[in-house]
Motif scaffolding. Structure first.
Motif, PDB file in Angstrom:
ATOM      1  N   THR A   1      68.151  32.898  17.021  1.00 27.25           N
ATOM      2  CA  THR A   1      67.651  32.559  18.356  1.00 27.25           C
ATOM      3  C   THR A   1      67.768  33.704  19.355  1.00 27.25           C
TER       4      THR A   1
ATOM      5  N   TRP B   1      66.380  36.438  19.255  1.00 25.51           N
ATOM      6  CA  TRP B   1      65.097  37.097  19.457  1.00 25.51           C
ATOM      7  C   TRP B   1      64.394  36.622  20.733  1.00 25.51           C
TER       8      TRP B   1
ATOM      9  N   SER C   1      57.982  39.984  12.560  1.00 26.84           N
ATOM     10  CA  SER C   1      57.018  39.127  13.249  1.00 26.84           C
ATOM     11  C   SER C   1      56.882  39.566  14.693  1.00 26.84           C
TER      12      SER C   1
ATOM     13  N   ALA D   1      58.403  36.902  17.238  1.00 20.70           N
ATOM     14  CA  ALA D   1      59.756  36.403  16.966  1.00 20.70           C
ATOM     15  C   ALA D   1      60.364  35.744  18.193  1.00 20.70           C
TER      16      ALA D   1
ATOM     17  N   GLN E   1      59.112  32.174  18.272  1.00 17.60           N
ATOM     18  CA  GLN E   1      59.696  31.401  17.173  1.00 17.60           C
ATOM     19  C   GLN E   1      61.152  31.066  17.465  1.00 17.60           C
TER      20      GLN E   1
ATOM     21  N   GLN F   1      62.349  30.284  20.228  1.00 19.32           N
ATOM     22  CA  GLN F   1      62.410  29.248  21.250  1.00 19.32           C
ATOM     23  C   GLN F   1      61.951  27.886  20.734  1.00 19.32           C
ATOM     24  N   SER F   2      61.740  27.780  19.423  1.00 19.50           N
ATOM     25  CA  SER F   2      61.187  26.545  18.864  1.00 19.50           C
ATOM     26  C   SER F   2      62.084  25.328  19.107  1.00 19.50           C
TER      27      SER F   2
END
Length: 370
Positions: free
Chosen positions: A71, A73, A238, A241, A244, A246-247
């Motif tokens: 996380t 990222w 990626s 990133a 992703q 923060q999903s």
């Protein structure tokens, strides 16, 4: 009898914000926060260095020591990478202390920049404080403790000010460079690019020169965004990133969820008093943004986007932190407040200072302070 030619002296709050006032008031507020944190550290038996590692500060420390992962990222790279570089050169292990020192230095640079720019009369309203109260409104923003702690705000503040001042001074090249660096610092950097491009274009004469300024700032800002995506790709595999990571965050997944934010209609929203206070501050800043946009559309756009982006999470729990860096809004509101009666100015200052200290204490004891 001849009419008197004497002009009444301005009240203290209406007096121009001199360089000495900017620097001494900054020192006073920073000292108040430091004294408060030392008291919390002593009274609760907390190590002061641990106190400096609360919330996102701890994430920055982890990135600096161990690099990005999972996380983490979600956090933009310019600030932690800058602190890591200084820590490596100086051999500093307690990176949260170094981060606090560097943030304080960046804020001092911002204060000096504002003091110099304040001497100019050709800058747009809101870009510099014209009164002492204008500066105090900004300095006493609820989460101003982030300007001398281990956070990215001071670096972003300095870069965004350099971008906007350069744009207003008809230097679109430098404006674009600084705006591009903002993109590497916070997600609000994209809003700085948009506001700076519009501001730079508005300061030029003739359609061709306006288009040239708009394109220069926009292109350099886009280069900053591409650099950020390239960093994410090379380091993680990626370019997205940060999204992703923060999903797992709360997110408004529809237009209806965005509007439900205003009536506490999303299930993750809280109606406890600390969060109700944040909603009140959000609405006050939103009204101020509307008034600022009528006078200075580019600065109003920056403020509006900075507030509006929070609605994508279906809550405004981060309003203290997101709003703090939008210095033109606080300068504008403070200057306007300086026109009000003395009793009103005094009441507002007392309320601001009390909220500011309460937020700084909340950060120290581990309560949500963003």
């Amino acid at each position: 009898m001849r009419p008197s030619l004497e002009v009444a002296a301005p009240r203290a709050e209406e007096a121009p914000a001199s360089r000495a006032f900017l620097l001494w008031s900054t020192a006073g507020v920073f000292a108040a926060h430091l004294a408060l944190w030392l008291w919390v550290s002593w009274s609760r038996g907390l190590a002061f260095t641990d106190l400096l590692n609360r919330w996102d500060s701890n994430h920055y420390s982890t990135i600096i020591r161990d690099g990005y992962s999972g996380t983490l990222w979600a956090f933009f790279p310019l600030y932690p990478m800058a602190v890591r570089a200084f820590a490596s050169v100086l051999g500093v292990e307690r990176v949260q202390v170094l981060g606090a020192v560097l943030s304080s230095a960046a804020f001092l640079g911002f204060a000096v920049l504002v003091a110099r720019a304040r001497e100019r009369e050709d800058l747009p309203e809101g870009l510099v404080p014209r009164t002492r109260l204008g500066w105090l409104f900004f300095l006493l923003a609820p989460a101003s403790y982030v300007f001398h702690s281990h956070h990215t705000e001071s670096l972003f503040l300095l870069l965004s000010a350099l971008a906007l001042f350069s744009g207003a001074s008809r230097r679109p090249g430098w404006a674009g460079v600084f705006a591009g660096l903002c993109v590497l610092t916070r997600n609000q950097g994209a809003f700085v690019v948009a506001a700076t491009a519009l501001l730079a274009a508005s300061r030029e004469e003739g359609g061709a020169r306006r288009l040239r300024a708009l394109l220069i700032v926009g292109a350099l800002g886009a280069l900053g965004a591409l650099s950020f995506l390239a960093f994410e790709y090379l380091a993680s595999g990626s370019p997205l990133a940060f999204l992703q990571a923060q999903s797992g965050w709360h997110r408004a997944d529809s237009v209806a969820a965005v509007f439900k934010t205003f009536v506490f209609g999303n299930p993750w929203q809280s109606t406890r008093s600390p969060y109700l206070l944040r909603y009140a501050v959000f609405w006050l800043l939103l009204i101020g943004t509307f008034l600022l946009a009528r006078r200075q559309p580019a600065l109003g756009l920056y403020s509006g986007l900075s507030l509006g982006v929070m609605l994508l999470q279906g809550e405004v729990a981060n309003v203290f932190r997101f709003g703090t860096v939008v210095f033109p809004l606080f300068f504008f509101l403070g200057d306007r407040c300086a026109r009000r009666p003395v009793w009103f100015q005094g009441a507002v200052l007392v309320a601001l200072f009390a909220l500011n200290l309460a937020t700084a204490r909340g950060y120290a004891v581990g309560r949500w302070a963003y």
